[in-house]
Each structure stands twice: as structure tokens, then as C-alpha cells.
Design an enzyme around this catalytic site. Structure first.
Site, short mmCIF file in Angstrom:
data_model
loop_
_atom_site.label_atom_id
_atom_site.label_comp_id
_atom_site.label_asym_id
_atom_site.label_seq_id
_atom_site.Cartn_x
_atom_site.Cartn_y
_atom_site.Cartn_z
N GLU B 280 -13.79 -19.93 -50.99
CA GLU B 280 -14.98 -19.46 -51.21
C GLU B 280 -15.34 -19.68 -52.80
O GLU B 280 -16.51 -20.03 -52.92
CB GLU B 280 -14.85 -17.91 -51.01
CG GLU B 280 -16.49 -17.38 -50.46
CD GLU B 280 -16.22 -16.26 -49.74
OE1 GLU B 280 -16.14 -16.19 -48.53
OE2 GLU B 280 -16.02 -14.88 -50.44
N GLU B 283 -16.40 -23.09 -53.14
CA GLU B 283 -17.70 -23.37 -52.36
C GLU B 283 -18.56 -22.67 -53.29
O GLU B 283 -19.70 -23.58 -53.53
CB GLU B 283 -17.66 -22.66 -51.07
CG GLU B 283 -18.86 -22.74 -50.22
CD GLU B 283 -18.95 -21.93 -48.91
OE1 GLU B 283 -17.66 -21.42 -48.63
OE2 GLU B 283 -20.14 -22.18 -48.20
N CYS B 300 -16.36 -12.69 -44.53
CA CYS B 300 -15.04 -11.94 -43.91
C CYS B 300 -15.21 -11.17 -43.05
O CYS B 300 -14.36 -10.81 -42.20
CB CYS B 300 -14.36 -11.22 -45.15
SG CYS B 300 -14.31 -12.30 -46.67
N SER B 320 -21.50 -18.50 -46.55
CA SER B 320 -20.09 -19.22 -46.76
C SER B 320 -19.51 -19.71 -45.64
O SER B 320 -19.44 -18.95 -44.73
CB SER B 320 -18.99 -18.35 -47.45
OG SER B 320 -17.91 -18.73 -47.49
N LYS B 359 -12.70 -7.51 -35.19
CA LYS B 359 -11.85 -8.76 -35.19
C LYS B 359 -11.27 -9.15 -33.84
O LYS B 359 -10.93 -10.36 -33.51
CB LYS B 359 -10.59 -8.19 -36.04
CG LYS B 359 -10.94 -8.00 -37.66
CD LYS B 359 -11.15 -9.58 -38.19
CE LYS B 359 -11.42 -9.35 -39.66
NZ LYS B 359 -12.07 -10.56 -40.48
N GLU B 362 -13.78 -11.43 -32.87
CA GLU B 362 -13.85 -12.64 -33.77
C GLU B 362 -12.56 -13.67 -33.53
O GLU B 362 -12.81 -14.92 -33.00
CB GLU B 362 -13.44 -12.16 -35.08
CG GLU B 362 -13.36 -13.54 -35.96
CD GLU B 362 -13.06 -12.97 -37.53
OE1 GLU B 362 -13.76 -13.33 -38.51
OE2 GLU B 362 -11.80 -12.84 -37.75
N GLU B 367 -14.55 -21.40 -31.22
CA GLU B 367 -14.24 -22.21 -32.12
C GLU B 367 -12.76 -21.80 -32.91
O GLU B 367 -12.42 -22.69 -33.73
CB GLU B 367 -15.44 -22.13 -33.14
CG GLU B 367 -15.80 -20.77 -33.92
CD GLU B 367 -16.69 -20.10 -33.19
OE1 GLU B 367 -16.68 -20.18 -32.13
OE2 GLU B 367 -17.40 -19.16 -33.94
N CYS B 500 -13.69 -2.31 -45.11
CA CYS B 500 -12.80 -2.34 -43.96
C CYS B 500 -12.07 -0.97 -43.85
O CYS B 500 -11.57 -0.65 -42.69
CB CYS B 500 -11.99 -3.57 -44.00
SG CYS B 500 -12.46 -5.00 -44.59
#
Ligand SMILES: Cc1cc2nc3c(=O)[nH]c(=O)nc-3n(C[C@H](O)[C@H](O)[C@H](O)COP(=O)(O)O)c2cc1C
Lengths: 615, 575
Positions: B280, B283, B300, B320, B359, B362, B367, B500
Site C-alpha cells: 500500500e 502504491e 483493509c 487502494s 471477514k 470477504e 475473486e 477492528c
């Protein structure tokens, strides 16, 4: 800019205090065109009269609101000078006759007058005994002026109060006038209106005036009558409130089920704005006040002021905890005065006619009048406006014409689903806020339902509770679950499944719900149950212990019988029975098969010799 | 200064700021009024009527919504009050699915606790129940309306706190139910799976989807090599499952417990957090230097990602492209660790332990394939440890397994709002300036302020950064950028208030404790102190990360990285 002078000019050119008087020529014909009149068929009559008088000089035909005796609609009235004739139960044919013989011919058609219909020696409603004993303050213009014509309201002294307030009274003067008038809220709780306004006077950047026109009590239509018959009285009062508390915006929260009232309000607001009586710089005073309508979807709880406010804000119509009260934190968190239609409708007259005039009617602690929607087992259902302190007996037997079919009075329910019953022992209680509270009921918004000996009090309680359970918003536990549990118990009792401790459970639940529910809906929901237990506990016990309904009303507990000695064996009952439960030889006593009988009562009605009874 | 008022509660005088609720005023003097629908900072609703008190009015008033006023006299414990509360509790229980023994919340249920506290020994008013279907449509949460007491804490968490509002009351009266609009299921609406609703729920009406059985099955299968990773925030809260004080950091005990449960390798998502910073950071530097799309926004938090996909997909180019640490780790495990260990990919079961309900969603995104096979939350790990009969408190500490278990302090603070930004700055600064950063703790982006911003001078550039946590704050921030009112270079967004550590999968905390302590602050402290205790505190100094680049990835932002560590997002409808 409109001034008092202009008001006076309009007044002189329109109507006099008694609509017409002998100094004026001409004929005024009015057609009752509130919801009740229109439903009964007033529209074609209005058209007929309009067209039939089009080429007559000095005859005007006007639509007016409801005068209160909805049962007599369609009604038309003919005013000639100080003479007034009331025709009832009109049809196009009858109307044509009135047009030809009376309006054109100058001869009253006696057989169609109200006196003929109600068997009194009278030709106008004002001469009827049930009308004479009323005192009309809130309803004074209903049924007599054209609600869609602001000039007629002005002619009756309309907007003089607003002028007086704007030109010669301070805000404190207005509040003090209301305080000393003793005016209390007509929406149900009877809170002193002056005090409410006073609490809302503290500085704030924005404030609101709200009119509660939700009128959700089943069977109540006092507010509708004012909205449809005299909308300007409300607008004028709201503008006075706006000036007094310093609000520039008013909302009328009205149920969408009142389309005619909505329409008339819109017209009235437009007319008042056009005349400079609402809007910016009212009557050149520098005061701004506009009124907007907000339509409610007909939830009973949305009549509760905090739920109503939530609804105006676009939230789910659920009540909020008080305190804070609307006077501190109302619409959008701003100080808000919220009053009932009937409360507002009193105010212009209090301002113009004065505190002493107002206090001369009613009792010491409840001044003025109260409008009731009289219904149930009563000969003259409809709206009556009576001085506070009038007894129930007076209302039932004088204005209401007594109980039909020679039945005995059993109890009256005031306050609708939030109120309680008044048994025959208390029939002489003066009807005012405090006396009613003392005997376990409340004034409420004005629903007054009369019950006779055929009404089962347990079933009545069940009926009202069923309504509140249905209308509970679901926010707080005692109302959401507690009233449901009470209803389940009542359903048990009325279907012969009552249990020994059911009455004590009802009392315990009722007490707790009243004590802990969030809003007035829950806090009053147990009242019909608790008050019927208070006065008719024996009737509950008979249901539970003997599995009998003394009034013969609870289906599950009655059965139909044929008295053999009386039965002539005509067979009429057997033919009327929809389920073939009755059999018997011709000319012999018949019998009912109770396993088939659905207790519809058709046989009893059919029997020519009264041989069938239920028990 | 706010005006103070003085009132009397149960004969004790107390002075509080005007407007403070009577409930809080009572708490200040040690009187804990029972509550159900009230949740500090989330909901004051006055619906359950459990916290009613005698304020001298004709009816009892809910203390949670009653503003303290001068001269008030309150009684919280009269016979009348006690009986009223108990009856309301009985009424609630009369319409509640009382299969407590098999309920997710058995033993950790506020309804149970409060009923016990009130000594409810009978339910006298039983009657009809409302019966509803379970909602199993969400990968993260189960809705069981039969356990719902309509306290609306979830509604407030979703609507007021998070500004999402996909659940609310429908119907009225006894038929009222809390559910998505138009009778839709949670899986069909713009729910972001953040789990703030289940964190707010006092009963078992919204619970986390339990995936522990999948993990037990894998561990029991001799053909499977079961690898586990644990996210930074888990260690700051797992101890609460076993009665340790809030804010106890249990990293070492957790590693030991995971080994005892039978995982073949115990890795640390912190490794992947360091890796994330490498990617990151690179990037970001690339975007700065090559006129790329700015501000760049961190990626994240899967709750935030889905929120963005539904509500702010005009910001897609700002996102990102880095996978989240969980997915980077999953990719490293399946694509680097497996071949390196000579284990066929299909024999590896990659498990992650997360503080986060989102999560679970996710890991199921198409993908990401099977990079992460099973996600369990802190709550579920606690459950597994209890099932295994492990006495957690007495466990010795141990380390994570080498290489993929190694991390720096920068990775640890990923678990708290501002942490990802702080970690990134520690690296980006040094890469760009080629100087050592001395002051590595960025106080301006720490703390629980909903929106934080700062300007960091790197070389000649004033880098403008912003941090938002909780989607309501994210909304405010993005709206101010949309309108052109604000401009930034780099933004961190986390879906949950506090980050989190306050995720939907974290241990549940009783509302009474939430009234007394600031749970999020305590957990944050645990992470900051772990950071301070680390020898290495900058991601680019992690030797194991450097090794993985050397062995496999090449360079940050390179071709391989893009293949394995970066991803794409989609536009989603709001309805
Ligand atoms: C369930 C419920 C329904 C109510 N419905 C009405 C209504 O339809 N109209 C009304 O004016 N007041 C209604 N009220 C009373 C209002 O809350 C409020 O007291 C009233 O609008 C105040 O006006 P007043 O002081 O002029 O009476 C209702 C109250 C409750 C609890």
C-alpha cells in the site's frame, strides 16, 4: 393590507349576526354539505336549488357544514328575514316542492320540516328542544355559514380577534386571557391551554404551532365538523397562537381520511392568504405566520402529540418519552404549541367576547362547552355541544331523545378506547374533566357511546381493547404485550373459557400497564376493562363461573330455544333458518338442533308469536 | 460550561450536568438501574420499561430517557417500581422463544441476566407467541426474530451509529418485527456485515454465523494441513471470553491455545499487515509521484469495502487495490507456503481468526477463491477453546510459528482506528525521505474522535491525511470530498467505530459494563502497548517480509505482487 375597517365593510355587505334579519330583503337557502350531508345525497339538491333559483333575484343558495343532526340529512334551510325553516330527509322531489311552494311561493311545506319529522311543533331546528338545550360556541358557525367563503366567516365576527390581538394585546395579555378563561384542552387530557402557551414562550430561534386534527377515536367526528363547517376559526386561532409564542410556521396534522376537510382547509388557507390574514406581515402588523397541512395515515397513535410530531418530522409515528414536553422540545426539537381543533376553535371568541363571557358557561374548573359525538343506543345520534357540567341524563334524555325501543339505559362510554364507562348510578354526574376522572373515566375527545341492557360489558371492554391492541405502535412492552395478554383473557371470558383468576390478572395487568406504558395510549388502554370491572364485576363473574352472558350477547354462551306452549307450528322459523337447524311437524311445536345452530338469530326475528328466546 | 443540576436519588444527593439521564446520574452514585433497551452511546429509547423509576409523576418514567432536572426526587427501588419492572420482564418473556439451553447467548444473555436479577420465578401471563422464520441469508449473521425483544438496539446501531439503516421496525403493535424493509433478507440488502447490530443485541436475536464445526472437521482430518492466522485485534479481546479484564493482551496464550487445539501451523495476520504496508505504501508513493488518483483510501476493512461498493462507488478509483491482510495472508499461504512445504494446495485448510463478521463475507468473494477456507471470529475461537477444556488463564505464552508468524509493531496497531495510517506513514516517510523517522507515534490520528485529520511534512510536500471510523463518519468524510469542501492525499477508513478492536466478531460486552467503562479505549491501549514492546516497529524492517519478497514476490508493487496481493471492486446497488 387588510384592516379592521375592511373587515367591517365585508361584514356589512355579507350577513348579519343572525344571518339575515328583517331589515334585509331576500332569501338565503343553505344545503348541509359536510361529509354526512353529501353522503346522504346533498349534492344533487344543491345543484337543483342553484339552477332552480338562477333567475330569481335576491335568492342565494349556499353550501354549509353540518349542524349536528346527521341522522336528518340531507337538510336544507330557508332563511327569510328572521324566519328560518329547516327541511329534513330531503330528496330531489321534496326539494323541488320546497323550491316551488316555499322559495318561489312563500308557503312553508310543513310536512317536510324538522318538526314534522321529530314530532314537535317547530319549523326550524333552533326551535327544537334538543337543539335549544345546547350551547354552541365551537360549533356556532357549523351548518350556517359557507365554509368556502371567508366573507361569511368575517361577517360573523371572524378575524376580529386576530385584529384585536395584533393591534392592542401584548403576548402576555393573550396568555393571561387564556389563563383566566380557564380554557382546557379539548383533545382529551384537559391541560390548561394558557399554561401550555406560557411554557412555550421562552426564547428560541424557531417555534411551531401545531393543530391536532387527527381525530382517531372510533365514532368521533367533532373536529371534522369544525374543519368542514368553520375552517377559518381554526386558522384565526392558530395565527393568534403564532403571534403569542413567536412562531412563524403552523402545521395542521389531519388524517387523510378527511378529504373534504382537507379540501376546505386548503381553500380557507388560500383565501386567508389572499386577504393578508395569513402569510407575511399579517394585517400590516409585521407578524408572519403561514400554515401548512400534514396528512396522517390514520394511525390512532399519531393523535398522541409526540407521535404526531415524529410523524410530521417524517419518522415512524411512535411516541417519544415526556419530558421533554413539546413546549420545550417539539417539532424538530423546537418549542411547539400543540392543541386540538376544538381547543383552537374556542379562542377567537374568548378574545373578542372576553373571559367573563366564556366563564359564564360551564363549571368552575371546566369552563365553556364540550362537543360530544353521541352514538350507540340513542334515538338522536349526532353532535351536541353542551355546557360543561351538564349531566349525562340531560344529554341522553334531553338532547339524545332517550334509548330507542323502550330499552333500559345500562352505561355510557366516554373517552372512547381510552375512557371508561359510566353506569346508571352515576347518570347524574356533571360531565366535566374532574368529575369524570373521579368515577374512573375521562372526558376524552368527545366520543359518547350509549349502551342499553342488551350490551354485554365484558364484550364492550373486549371491543375497545381489541381496538387499542390493533392500534398499539409496538414500541413499549406493557402496551405491546400487556394489552395483548389482557385481550386474550377477555377473549377467553367471552367465549366461555374464563379462568378463576382471570379478573385478578386483568386488574394486575391493567394497573401495571397504566403505570408503566410510554404514552397515553398504553396508559389509558386498560381503562375500559378496569372501569367495567369496577361497575360490572358481577357480570364478569357470571361469564366465568356460570358460563353465561347475562346480556345475552356473547355468542358462545347463548343458545336459542322454542317455547313449546307458545309455538304455533307455522314453520316460518324453519324456513328462515340458514342451516336447517329447525324441524317440526306442521302445527306442532318446533325444535332447534343446537349442534347445527349458528346462533344467527334469524328464527327469533321471524317468529310471529315471540315463541323463540335466547339464554 | 454546562449547567449543573442537583437531584436526589433514593435519598442520596447527586449533582450532574443538566440533561444527563437519571440512569447515568444514578450510576454515578453506585445505583445500577436495570436496563434492556438502553445501550450507552447507541440507544436511549424508553421502550422496554425495565428501567422505570418513580419521579413523582402519575406514571413511572424510564430513567434512560429522563433528563435530570433541578430538585428532582427519584426513587429507584420502591415495591411498586420493583413489581412494575418484574411484570414487564414477565411480559417480555411471555413472548420470547425460551429455548435458552441451546441458544447462542446462553449464559451471556442480558435478558437472562436481568430476569435473574429481578428474581422472576414464574411467567404468569403466557399467551400467543409471535412466530417468525430464521433469516439465514447472510454469510455473517443469523437473525432469529423469535428471540428478539424489540429493544431496537440493533436498529440504532445500524441506523444511528453506522448510518446504514438496513433493519428497522415494520408492522405495528404485537406484530411488530425488526427486519429489513419489504420483508427482504439480510443477505439481499445493502448490509455491510459489520456486525454492530449483533454487538448491540442483548439476546440471541442476531448472532454470528458459527463456523467452528468446519474447523473441527478439518483438524480431525488426518489428510489436511490446517493453518491458522489471527488478526491483530483478536489478541486485545480474546481474554474477555475467559473473564480477563478488558484490555488484557493475550498474544502468547492465544498462540499456545491454537497449537493445543491442533492447528498444524499458527501464523499471524500481522505478518500480512506488514506486507500490506509494503504494497500500500508503494502504491501510495506511486500515485503521489505519477499523478495518480488521490486521495488514496485504505482497503483493509471489508465492511467499509462493501459500504463503498453500495454507497460510494464513485470512489472506486480512489481505493487502494491492495487485498486486505486476511486475503494477502490467504494468498501467501496457498501460493507460497504450500509449494514451499510441498503440500498440495487442496490439502491445505486455511483458517483465519478475525474480530470481524464481515471477514466471513470477504473470504467468500469469488475473486478470492479458496485462499481463506474458513473464517471464525474471536467469539468462536473462545468457544473452541472452551470446548477443548483448555484453562486459558493458566496457559503459558508461546510464539507464532516462524516466517509467516513474524511481525512488527506497525502491524499490531492495524486493529485500531488510525493504525493502518500510522503504520503506512512510518514506512512511507522513511522510503521517501531516506531518513529515519524518530517520532513514530502519530498522536493526531489516535483516539476515538470520529473524524481525524493531520498534515505530515514529507520532503517538500504537506501530505494531508484523514482517518474515519464507523461508516457514519466515513459518509461525512466522503461527502465533504464529493462536495469539494475537503481535499486529502491519503485516507484510512474502517467500518467499525474504533476500528477492528470493536468488530462484530469480538467478545460481547454487557451493556452495564459499557455504561461503566470505555471498552474500545481499553482494547486500543492493549494494542498500543504491544506495539511499544516490539523490537521492530516499522513494517519495512520485518525481515521475514523482506525474505518473502526475495524468495517469491520480487519487489513491492511488482508484477507478482499484482498477481497475488491486489484485487478489484464492484459496483453494487443500494436496493
Ligand atoms: C393515543 C392517543 C390519541 C390521541 N388522539 C388525539 C386526537 O386525535 N386529537 C387530539 O386533539 N388529541 C389527541 N390526543 C391527545 C394529544 O396527545 C394532546 O394531548 C392534544 O393534542 C393536546 O391538545 P389540547 O391540549 O388542545 O387538548 C391523543 C392522545 C393519545 C394518547
Amino acid at each position: 393590507m387588510i384592516t379592521k375597517k375592511d373587515l367591517d365593510k365585508i361584514k356589512a355587505a355579507t350577513l348579519t349576526e343572525n344571518y339575515l334579519d328583517d331589515s334585509r330583503e331576500g332569501i338565503r337557502v343553505t344545503v348541509g354539505m359536510a361529509t354526512c350531508g353529501i353522503a346522504a345525497g346533498a349534492k344533487p339538491l344543491f345543484r337543483l336549488l342553484k339552477e332552480g333559483t338562477a333567475d330569481l333575484e335576491k335568492v342565494e343558495v349556499k353550501m354549509v357544514g353540518c349542524i349536528g343532526s346527521c341522522r336528518l340529512e340531507p337538510m336544507i334551510e330557508v332563511y327569510e328575514g328572521s324566519k328560518r325553516t329547516t327541511y329534513v330527509f330531503m330528496t330531489p322531489e321534496k326539494c323541488q316542492k320546497v323550491l316551488d311552494e316555499h322559495i318561489k311561493g312563500g308557503k312553508v311545506v310543513t310536512e317536510y320540516t324538522i318538526g314534522a319529522a321529530d314530532k314537535e311543533n317547530a319549523s326550524s331546528i333552533t326551535e327544537m328542544s334538543y337543539f335549544k338545550s345546547q350551547k354552541r360556541i365551537v360549533l356556532r358557525n357549523c351548518g350556517t355559514i359557507d365554509p368556502e367563503n371567508i366573507d361569511e366567516y368575517i361577517a360573523r365576527g371572524g378575524y376580529e380577534a386576530l385584529d384585536k390581538v395584533l393591534t392592542s394585546m401584548s403576548k402576555e395579555d393573550v396568555v393571561n386571557t387564556l389563563l383566566s378563561s380557564g380554557l382546557r384542552g379539548r383533545g382529551g387530557a384537559g391541560f390548561p391551554t394558557g399554561l401550555k402557551w406560557k411554557f412555550t414562550m421562552a426564547e428560541a430561534d424557531q417555534k411551531y404551532v401545531v393543530c391536532n386534527a387527527d381525530e382517531g377515536d372510533p365514532g368521533a367526528f367533532m373536529n371534522r365538523s369544525v374543519l368542514e363547517g368553520d375552517p377559518h376559526a381554526l386558522l384565526e386561532a392558530m395565527a393568534i397562537a403564532g403571534y403569542t409564542i413567536g412562531a412563524t410556521i403552523g402545521y395542521i396534522y389531519i388524517r387523510a381520511e378527511y378529504p373534504l376537510a382537507v379540501e376546505r382547509l386548503k381553500i380557507a388557507i388560500k383565501q386567508a392568504e389572499d386577504k393578508g390574514l395569513l402569510g407575511k406581515n399579517i394585517m400590516g402588523s409585521g407578524v408572519d405566520f403561514t400554515i401548512e397541512l400534514r396528512l396522517g395515515a390514520g394511525a390512532f397513535v399519531c393523535g398522541e402529540e409526540t407521535a404526531l410530531i415524529a410523524s410530521i418530522e417524517g419518522e415512524r409515528g411512535e411516541p417519544r418519552p415526556k419530558p421533554p414536553f413539546p413546549s420545550q422540545s417539539g417539532v424538530f426539537g423546537k418549542p411547539t404549541v400543540i392543541n386540538n381543533v376544538g381547543t383552537f376553535a374556542n379562542i377567537p371568541q374568548i378574545i373578542v367576547k372576553g373571559v367573563d363571557w366564556f366563564k359564564s358557561t360551564g363549571t368552575e374548573k371546566s369552563s365553556g362547552t364540550k362537543v360530544f359525538a353521541l352514538g350507540g343506543k340513542i334515538s338522536n345520534p349526532g353532535l351536541v355541544e353542551v355546557p360543561m357540567g351538564t349531566t349525562l341524563r340531560d344529554i341522553i334524555y334531553n338532547m339524545g331523545g332517550g334509548i330507542p325501543n323502550g330499552k333500559k339505559f345500562k352505561a355510557a362510554q366516554t373517552g372512547g378506547p381510552s375512557g371508561g364507562c359510566i353506569p346508571v348510578d352515576h347518570i347524574d354526574t356533571p360531565i366535566d374533566y374532574d368529575s369524570l376522572a373521579e368515577i374512573g373515566t375521562m372526558m376524552g375527545s368527545g366520543g359518547l357511546i350509549i349502551m342499553d341492557e342488551d350490551n354485554c360489558m365484558v364484550d364492550i371492554a373486549r371491543y375497545f381493547l381489541d381496538f387499542t391492541v390493533d392500534e398499539s405502535c409496538g414500541k413499549c412492552v406493557p402496551c405491546r404485550i400487556g394489552t395483548k395478554r389482557m385481550l386474550e383473557i377477555l377473549e377467553r371470558i367471552t367465549t366461555s373459557k374464563g379462568k378463576a383468576d382471570d379478573i385478578s390478572k386483568l386488574k394486575e395487568l391493567g394497573k401495571n400497564i397504566k403505570l408503566t406504558a410510554l404514552c397515553g395510549l398504553g396508559q389509558t388502554a386498560p381503562n375500559p376493562v378496569l372501569s367495567t370491572i369496577r361497575y360490572f364485576e358481577q357480570e364478569y363473574e357470571t361469564h366465568i363461573k356460570e358460563h353465561k352472558c347475562p346480556a345475552g350477547s356473547c355468542q358462545a354462551m347463548i343458545a336459542y330455544f322454542i317455547e313449546a306452549e307458545k309455538c304455533i307450528g307455522c314453520g316460518l322459523c324453519a324456513r328462515k333458518c340458514p342451516v336447517d337447524a329447525i324441524s317440526g311437524e306442521k302445527k306442532q311445536p318446533h325444535k332447534i338442533d343446537r349442534s347445527k345452530c349458528i346462533k344467527c338469530g334469524a328464527c327469533m326475528e321471524a317468529c310471529p308469536v315471540d315463541a323463540i328466546y335466547k339464554r | 460550561m454546562a449547567k449543573m443540576v442537583s437531584l436526589t436519588i433514593d435519598g442520596i444527593n447527586v449533582e450532574v450536568e443538566e440533561g444527563t439521564s437519571v440512569l447515568k446520574a444514578a450510576k454515578d452514585i453506585g445505583i445500577m438501574i436495570p436496563t434492556l433497551c438502553y445501550l450507552n452511546g447507541v440507544n436511549s429509547f424508553g421502550g422496554c420499561r425495565i428501567c422505570v423509576v418513580d419521579a413523582g409523576a402519575k406514571s413511572l418514567l424510564a430513567s434512560c430517557t429522563l433528563p435530570a432536572a433541578e430538585g428532582m426526587v427519584i426513587k429507584t427501588n420502591t415495591k411498586e417500581v420493583q413489581e412494575a419492572r418484574r411484570m414487564n420482564m414477565e411480559l417480555i418473556l411471555s413472548n420470547h422463544d425460551r429455548s435458552c439451553l441451546t441458544c447462542d447467548r446462553n449464559g451471556k444473555c442480558e435478558l437472562q441476566d436481568t430476569a435473574f436479577q429481578m428474581n422472576v420465578d414464574e411467567i404468569r401471563f403466557d399467551g400467543k407467541d409471535t412466530k417468525h422464520k430464521l433469516d439465514l441469508s447472510s454469510p455473517a449473521m443469523v437473525r432469529d426474530p423469535n428471540k428478539c425483544i424489540l429493544c431496537r438496539r440493533c436498529v440504532a446501531a445500524c441506523g444511528r451509529v453506522q448510518d446504514i439503516g438496513v433493519i428497522g421496525p415494520t408492522e405495528r403493535g404485537f406484530r411488530t418485527i425488526v427486519e429489513p424493509a419489504f420483508k427482504m433478507s439480510l443477505g439481499d440488502v445493502a448490509c455491510i456485515n459489520c456486525g454492530q447490530c449483533l454487538q448491540a443485541c442483548p439476546t440471541g436475536a442476531i448472532t454470528i454465523v458459527d463456523d467452528t464445526k468446519k474447523v473441527w472437521d478439518a483438524i480431525a482430518d488426518p489428510n489436511k494441513h490446517v493453518v491458522v492466522q489471527t488478526a491483530p485485534a483478536v489478541r486485545a479481546a480474546l481474554g474477555e471470553e475467559f473473564g480477563l479484564p478488558i484490555g488484557t493482551c493475550v498474544t502468547g496464550k492465544m498462540a499456545t491455545a491454537l497449537k493445543r487445539l491442533g492447528f498444524d501451523r499458527v501464523f499471524d495476520t500481522d505478518f500480512a499487515a506488514d506486507l500490506t504496508i509494503m504494497e500500500e505504501g508503494t502504491e501510495f508513493i506511486g500515485r503521489l509521484q505519477n499523478n495518480g488518483v488521490l486521495p488514496m483510501i485504505t482497503s483493509c476493512s471489508p465492511g467499509w469495502i462493501k459500504f463503498m461498493e453500495h454507497n460510494y462507488h464513485d470512489f472506486l478509483p480512489n481505493m487502494s487495490s491492495c487485498k486486505s491482510p486476511q486475503q494477502m495472508m490467504g494468498s501467501v499461504i496457498k501460493n507460497y507456503y504450500a509449494p514451499k512445504m510441498n503440500i498440495p494446495r487442496e490439502n491445505i485448510v486455511s483458517v483465519s481468526v478475525m474480530p470481524c463478521s464481515a471477514k466471513k463475507f470477504e473470504a467468500g468473494r469469488p475473486e478470492f477463491g479458496d485462499d481463506v477456507d474458513v473464517v471464525i471470529t474471536t467469539q468462536e475461537l473462545g468457544r473452541m477453546i472452551r470446548m477443548a477444556g483448555i484453562d486459558f488463564e493458566r496457559l503459558p505464552d508461546s510464539d507464532f510459528d516462524p516466517l509467516l508468524g513474524d511481525s512488527t509493531g506497525a502491524a499490531v496497531i492495524f486493529g485500531v482506528t488510525g493504525g493502518v495510517m500510522e503504520a503506512a506513514l512510518r514506512t512511507v516517510y522513511e522510503v521517501l525521505t531516506k531518513e529515519t523517522l524518530e517520532q513514530i507515534e502519530f498522536e493526531s490520528i489516535r483516539g476515538m474522535e470520529g473524524l481525524k485529520e493531520a498534515t505530515v511534512k514529507i520532503n517538500d510536500l504537506d501530505v494531508k491525511i484523514a482517518v474515519a471510523h464507523g461508516t457514519a463518519n466515513a459518509r461525512k468524510l466522503l461527502d465533504s470530498i464529493r462536495s469539494g469542501e475537503k481535499e486529502y492525499h491519503f485516507i484510512e477508513i474502517m467500518a467499525c467505530p474504533g476500528g477492528c478492536i470493536n468488530g462484530g466478531g469480538q467478545p460481547l460486552v454487557d451493556s452495564e459494563i459499557k455504561l461503566k467503562t470505555n471498552v474500545v479505549k481499553q482494547r486500543a491501549k492493549a494494542l498500543y502497548s504491544e506495539d511499544r514492546g516490539k523490537a521492530l516497529r516499522k513494517s519495512h524492517e520485518n525481515p521475514s517480509v523482506q525474505q518473502v519478497y526475495k524468495d517469491w514476490l520480487g519487489e513491492p508493487g511488482g508484477h507478482k505482487s499484482h498477481e497475488f496481493l491486489h484485487t478489484k471492486y464492484v459496483e453494487r446497488d443500494l436496493y
